[in-house]
Design a protein around this motif. Structure first.
Motif, PDB file in Angstrom:
ATOM      1  N   LYS A  46       0.602  -1.250   0.064  1.00 15.15           N
ATOM      2  CA  LYS A  46       0.210   0.184   0.123  1.00 15.15           C
ATOM      3  C   LYS A  46       0.884   1.077  -0.149  1.00 15.15           C
ATOM      4  O   LYS A  46       2.009   1.245   0.363  1.00 15.15           O
ATOM      5  CB  LYS A  46      -0.948   0.085   1.308  1.00 15.15           C
ATOM      6  N   LEU A  47       0.190   2.451  -0.454  1.00 13.94           N
ATOM      7  CA  LEU A  47       0.768   3.671  -0.393  1.00 13.94           C
ATOM      8  C   LEU A  47       0.553   4.457   0.616  1.00 13.94           C
ATOM      9  O   LEU A  47      -0.597   4.262   1.221  1.00 13.94           O
ATOM     10  CB  LEU A  47       0.742   4.500  -1.780  1.00 13.94           C
ATOM     11  N   ALA A 102       1.825   9.181  -7.132  1.00 17.18           N
ATOM     12  CA  ALA A 102       1.124   8.472  -8.297  1.00 17.18           C
ATOM     13  C   ALA A 102       0.369   9.309  -9.102  1.00 17.18           C
ATOM     14  O   ALA A 102       0.192   9.278 -10.399  1.00 17.18           O
ATOM     15  CB  ALA A 102       0.092   7.172  -7.575  1.00 17.18           C
ATOM     16  N   VAL A 158       7.482   5.796  -3.654  1.00 21.20           N
ATOM     17  CA  VAL A 158       6.598   4.398  -3.368  1.00 21.20           C
ATOM     18  C   VAL A 158       7.563   3.768  -2.674  1.00 21.20           C
ATOM     19  O   VAL A 158       8.699   3.351  -2.854  1.00 21.20           O
ATOM     20  CB  VAL A 158       6.601   3.878  -4.651  1.00 21.20           C
ATOM     21  N   VAL A 215       0.759   8.292  -2.821  1.00 18.68           N
ATOM     22  CA  VAL A 215      -0.603   8.720  -3.515  1.00 18.68           C
ATOM     23  C   VAL A 215      -0.345   9.940  -4.361  1.00 18.68           C
ATOM     24  O   VAL A 215      -0.979  10.115  -5.386  1.00 18.68           O
ATOM     25  CB  VAL A 215      -1.655   8.865  -2.712  1.00 18.68           C
ATOM     26  N   GLY A 223      -0.408   0.843 -10.703  1.00 19.37           N
ATOM     27  CA  GLY A 223      -0.186   1.743  -9.452  1.00 19.37           C
ATOM     28  C   GLY A 223       0.995   2.615  -9.796  1.00 19.37           C
ATOM     29  O   GLY A 223       1.230   2.647 -11.056  1.00 19.37           O
ATOM     30  N   ASN A 249      -0.987  -0.864  -3.818  1.00 20.05           N
ATOM     31  CA  ASN A 249      -0.422  -0.141  -4.925  1.00 20.05           C
ATOM     32  C   ASN A 249      -0.536  -0.857  -6.127  1.00 20.05           C
ATOM     33  O   ASN A 249       0.401  -1.386  -6.779  1.00 20.05           O
ATOM     34  CB  ASN A 249       0.677   0.331  -4.697  1.00 20.05           C
ATOM     35  N   GLN A 291       6.594  -5.138  -8.994  1.00 18.66           N
ATOM     36  CA  GLN A 291       5.703  -3.761  -8.689  1.00 18.66           C
ATOM     37  C   GLN A 291       4.756  -3.856  -9.878  1.00 18.66           C
ATOM     38  O   GLN A 291       4.858  -4.648 -10.900  1.00 18.66           O
ATOM     39  CB  GLN A 291       6.668  -2.700  -9.028  1.00 18.66           C
ATOM     40  N   LEU A 336      -5.304   2.732  -3.611  1.00 24.63           N
ATOM     41  CA  LEU A 336      -3.963   2.630  -3.695  1.00 24.63           C
ATOM     42  C   LEU A 336      -3.495   2.796  -2.208  1.00 24.63           C
ATOM     43  O   LEU A 336      -2.195   2.391  -1.996  1.00 24.63           O
ATOM     44  CB  LEU A 336      -3.318   4.035  -4.232  1.00 24.63           C
ATOM     45  N   ARG A 337      -4.201   3.541  -1.354  1.00 22.01           N
ATOM     46  CA  ARG A 337      -3.868   3.352   0.104  1.00 22.01           C
ATOM     47  C   ARG A 337      -4.056   2.051   0.680  1.00 22.01           C
ATOM     48  O   ARG A 337      -3.395   1.694   1.663  1.00 22.01           O
ATOM     49  CB  ARG A 337      -4.541   4.407   0.849  1.00 22.01           C
TER      50      ARG A 337
END
Length: 231
Positions: free
Chosen positions: A53-54, A62, A99, A59, A93, A82, A108, A78-79
């Motif tokens: 997760k970000l 991104a 990141v 975020v 993501g 990702n 990734q 995204l939280r």
């Protein structure tokens, strides 16, 4: 009452792991994991990969990477994760900026920049955010877009055609991911003649083949013309 994106993802995480951990799994840092090991596909292939997760900085990075506004439902996604690759669905993501790469062993996601700033058909509305893709039978592919209205639409990758539409990102996750459970047997093998692309997409494979053949023919013609020009 409509579930939030986070509530939906938490439920799906649990369901995916209950179904596929028996086939083999890998846990990464910051909530990243892979489940559903399918060595018959490749030695390190998994049915589901969920990236770390970000945080809020990630975020924002991104969003800069996408060069496009990211609506709150996808920020919420995204939280939680990702991007992901889940049963043939790829969700984008961020891959740059701050990141968290603690899950690097798991890999990734495809960059959210790809579908929004690199290759974006002219007919896609400006308010749509490209969020992922679904592969068809062989050549065909559907691209997922999150509209400014909150709906998720599945566009043909080559043509201005919408084959499926969901009322929200949560609705898409709640309906399309469980639908895909039926595509795989207990060993994670894809069941023959299962329907990969949802919605009204029956002719997409034919259209993709025709576009590929036309591209190959045009390429051959261009090579012949270049050769004649040199001579």
């Amino acid at each position: 009452m409509t579930k939030s994106v986070t509530e939906t993802l938490v439920r799906l995480d649990g369901e995916l792991r209950r179904r596929y951990n028996l086939l083999g799994f890998v846990n990464g840092k910051n909530c990243a994991y892979q489940t559903g090991h399918v060595p018959h596909v490749a030695p390190f292939a998994y049915l589901c990969t969920r990236y770390a997760k970000l945080d809020d900085d990630g975020v924002r990075d991104a969003e800069n990477e996408a060069e496009r506004y990211i609506p709150e439902p996808y920020k919420e996604f995204l939280r939680h994760m990702n991007g992901a690759r889940i049963l043939g669905v790829s969700l984008h993501g961020g891959i740059g900026g701050s990141v968290d790469r603690s899950g690097v062993g798991i890999g990734q996601p495809i960059s959210i920049r790809y579908q929004n700033a690199v290759e974006r058909p002219h007919y896609i509305p400006n308010g749509h955010l490209g969020i992922g893709a679904i592969n068809g039978e062989w050549f065909s592919q559907g691209h997922l877009y999150l509209a400014s209205t909150g709906e998720v639409e599945l566009y043909n990758a080559k043509f201005d055609m919408v084959g499926a539409r969901w009322s929200s990102l949560s609705d898409f996750l709640e309906n399309e991911i469980p639908r895909r459970f039926a595509i795989y047997d207990d060993e994670g093998r894809e069941i023959e003649k299962s329907k990969r692309l949802p919605g009204d997409t029956e002719d997409w494979e034919r259209l993709a083949r025709e576009a590929k053949d036309a591209g190959a023919s045009n390429g051959f013609l261009k090579r012949v013309l270049r050769k004649l020009h040199r001579e």
